[in-house]
Design a protein around this motif. Structure first.
Motif, PDB file in Angstrom:
ATOM      1  N   PRO A 179       0.826  -1.207   0.000  1.00  0.00           N
ATOM      2  CA  PRO A 179       0.000   0.000   0.000  1.00  0.00           C
ATOM      3  C   PRO A 179       0.860   1.257   0.000  1.00  0.00           C
ATOM      4  O   PRO A 179       1.940   1.291   0.599  1.00  0.00           O
ATOM      5  N   LEU A 180       0.371   2.269  -0.658  1.00  0.00           N
ATOM      6  CA  LEU A 180       1.088   3.538  -0.748  1.00  0.00           C
ATOM      7  C   LEU A 180       1.235   4.174   0.629  1.00  0.00           C
ATOM      8  O   LEU A 180       0.308   4.178   1.431  1.00  0.00           O
ATOM      9  N   ASP A 181       2.415   4.716   0.885  1.00  0.00           N
ATOM     10  CA  ASP A 181       2.681   5.448   2.123  1.00  0.00           C
ATOM     11  C   ASP A 181       3.095   6.860   1.726  1.00  0.00           C
ATOM     12  O   ASP A 181       4.234   7.107   1.361  1.00  0.00           O
ATOM     13  N   TYR A 182       2.136   7.797   1.784  1.00  0.00           N
ATOM     14  CA  TYR A 182       2.395   9.142   1.294  1.00  0.00           C
ATOM     15  C   TYR A 182       3.451   9.864   2.123  1.00  0.00           C
ATOM     16  O   TYR A 182       4.105  10.798   1.642  1.00  0.00           O
ATOM     17  N   GLN A 183       3.665   9.455   3.367  1.00  0.00           N
ATOM     18  CA  GLN A 183       4.636  10.112   4.235  1.00  0.00           C
ATOM     19  C   GLN A 183       6.075   9.729   3.882  1.00  0.00           C
ATOM     20  O   GLN A 183       7.010  10.434   4.232  1.00  0.00           O
ATOM     21  N   SER A 184       6.263   8.607   3.176  1.00  0.00           N
ATOM     22  CA  SER A 184       7.617   8.158   2.849  1.00  0.00           C
ATOM     23  C   SER A 184       8.176   8.864   1.618  1.00  0.00           C
ATOM     24  O   SER A 184       9.338   8.702   1.283  1.00  0.00           O
ATOM     25  N   GLY A 185       7.340   9.659   0.937  1.00  0.00           N
ATOM     26  CA  GLY A 185       7.808  10.426  -0.210  1.00  0.00           C
ATOM     27  C   GLY A 185       7.741   9.649  -1.512  1.00  0.00           C
ATOM     28  O   GLY A 185       7.369   8.484  -1.550  1.00  0.00           O
ATOM     29  N   ASP A 186       8.117  10.339  -2.616  1.00  0.00           N
ATOM     30  CA  ASP A 186       8.099   9.767  -3.962  1.00  0.00           C
ATOM     31  C   ASP A 186       6.759   9.098  -4.252  1.00  0.00           C
ATOM     32  O   ASP A 186       6.704   7.951  -4.700  1.00  0.00           O
ATOM     33  N   VAL A 187       5.685   9.825  -3.981  1.00  0.00           N
ATOM     34  CA  VAL A 187       4.327   9.288  -4.142  1.00  0.00           C
ATOM     35  C   VAL A 187       4.054   8.894  -5.584  1.00  0.00           C
ATOM     36  O   VAL A 187       3.412   7.872  -5.854  1.00  0.00           O
ATOM     37  N   LYS A 188       4.548   9.691  -6.512  1.00  0.00           N
ATOM     38  CA  LYS A 188       4.312   9.411  -7.929  1.00  0.00           C
ATOM     39  C   LYS A 188       4.820   8.020  -8.305  1.00  0.00           C
ATOM     40  O   LYS A 188       4.127   7.248  -8.967  1.00  0.00           O
ATOM     41  N   SER A 189       6.042   7.686  -7.889  1.00  0.00           N
ATOM     42  CA  SER A 189       6.603   6.374  -8.211  1.00  0.00           C
ATOM     43  C   SER A 189       5.845   5.256  -7.529  1.00  0.00           C
ATOM     44  O   SER A 189       5.687   4.168  -8.090  1.00  0.00           O
ATOM     45  N   GLN A 190       5.372   5.501  -6.310  1.00  0.00           N
ATOM     46  CA  GLN A 190       4.589   4.484  -5.599  1.00  0.00           C
ATOM     47  C   GLN A 190       3.292   4.190  -6.341  1.00  0.00           C
ATOM     48  O   GLN A 190       2.892   3.028  -6.486  1.00  0.00           O
TER      49      GLN A 190
END
Length: 430
Positions: free
Chosen positions: A168-179
């Motif tokens: 699952p995407l973790d928006y706090q870890s950064g690089d949301v686009k790549s996730q």
């Protein structure tokens, strides 16, 4: 074990890099083959280079004559210095470099001990040693050494790395686009769904949702799609991204074509009755929503429920990870629609559902559910080694990952994104 082979025209640089590790006590020389010995057993870069000088002087026209190889066992492998030496000698012999001078350095500045081998790829006569099908040959040698020495297979390691892509995407870890990209580019190769609502239900398990964008531009109707990150509560947690950033297959037009394609398949899908039977059993054996969800989750089926501000259920979707299919409740039948579940859980109106007459697969009764190991919803994506959907033979996520997976540990989604862009550029040039 993973082997990385590098070639350059700077032998001295390769020796200096590894010798610096030794000098700073972050490494040591494990083994030297055909290297001139020194009185005290210690070497300088210049002393090491002397052993390679005759080969470089004889070199005819090989520009990249220096060979720099790293052998990387799994971090969980306990490899002794003697075992590392054996691995290096046997690897070089199988690759055809056993008669070459080479030095084996062990690096100890990371938690993952590994070795580097520095050599030259021209023989004493100055002729280049063939590197035809080198990568394939190297992989074969690594598999043989893994079996011989009882090491953890790199194929298992690569599968663990690929799990990062399907989390699952973790928006706090950064690089949301790549996730987001790592999810949306591969889901159609495995799952079948017939509408944007069903697609969004599947994406919600990865903390992603989409929204349509429609309007007019210079008198022409424009339609598009936005991908939006969600937090663990299902709330929007970042700015939206245009679908075009993730390739044409992530856009609305391509998705609508895929919906149409899936409709023909899913209408005749053999597991439809099985899913209906599983839902029926769960409804008859539970009275509350959480128990109902848990019952189906234990059978590999996620339930995604949509509510309005007043708590009324206006949508329900079933995601079957066994058959890789997504079903809006009403598509399974009126008795499985959102209204049925709203009446049951909000108004205490018992649903009138008949037992399915035919079942394609035998389903255990609810009383036996306790014997089934429980899995959390987000851990149900263990499908890396399964077959693609019938409509996507040869385009499964396993194939997609082979070209994108990093070959060393510690590389992340940003590097996957870079690899994808480079691959796309090559296709465009062709």
């Amino acid at each position: 074990m993973i082997a990385k082979i590098g070639r350059s025209g700077n032998l001295y640089g390769a020796l200096a890099y590894n010798h610096l590790k030794v000098k700073h006590e972050n490494g040591k020389i494990l083994f030297a083959n055909k290297i001139i010995e020194t009185p005290n057993g210690h070497y300088s870069v210049a002393q090491l280079a002397q052993s390679f000088a005759p080969y470089l002087m004889a070199n005819r026209n090989t520009e990249k004559h220096a060979l720099h190889i790293s052998l990387n066992p799994d971090p969980n492998d306990k490899v002794s210095d003697d075992k590392f030496q054996q691995l290096a000698e046997q690897y070089m012999q199988e690759m055809g470099y056993n008669d070459q001078p080479f030095v084996v350095f062990k690096h100890t500045d990371t938690t993952r001990s590994h070795i580097h081998i520095v050599s030259v790829c021209v023989d004493e006569a100055g002729k280049k040693i063939s590197d035809k099908f080198e990568k394939m040959h190297s992989m074969k040698v690594c598999r043989e050494l893994e079996r011989k020495h009882g090491l953890i297979p790199a194929t298992d390691k690569e599968q663990k790395q690929s799990d990062k892509i399907f989390r699952p995407l973790d928006y706090q870890s950064g690089d949301v686009k790549s996730q987001i990209a790592s999810v949306v580019r591969h889901l159609p190769n495995y799952y079948q769904y017939q509408s944007l609502g069903e697609y969004n239900a599947l994406l919600s398990l990865f903390n992603i949702t989409t929204e349509k964008v429609e309007g007019e531009l210079q008198g022409k109707t424009q339609r598009g799609l936005l991908y939006i990150p969600l937090n663990e509560k299902g709330q929007k947690a970042g700015h939206p991204f245009k679908a075009s950033l993730f390739g044409k297959n992530a856009g609305l037009a391509a998705l609508e074509l895929y919906f149409t394609k899936c409709k023909g398949t899913l209408n005749r899908h053999p597991t439809k009755q099985t899913i209906k039977a599983a839902i029926t059993i769960a409804l008859k054996s539970t009275t509350v929503e959480m128990s109902f969800k848990k019952n189906l989750t234990e059978q590999g089926i996620n339930v995604v429920i949509r509510r309005n501000d007043t708590g009324r259920i206006y949508g329900i979707t079933f995601i079957d990870h066994n058959s890789k299919t997504v079903w809006n409740g009403s598509r399974l039948g009126k008795e499985f629609s959102a209204a049925t579940f709203n009446d049951y859980w909000n108004n205490n109106i018992q649903p009138q559902i008949k037992e399915p007459v035919e079942m394609q697969t035998k389903i255990s009764h609810a009383n036996d559910i306790d014997n089934v190991p429980s899995e959390k919803p987000h851990h149900l994506f263990d499908f890396i080694n399964t077959e693609p959907t019938p409509d996507n033979q040869g385009e499964g996520v396993t194939d997609a990952l082979v070209s994108l997976l990093p070959q060393t540990q510690g590389e992340d989604l940003e590097e996957l994104e870079f690899a994808f862009r480079m691959k796309k550029r090559r296709k465009r040039r062709r």
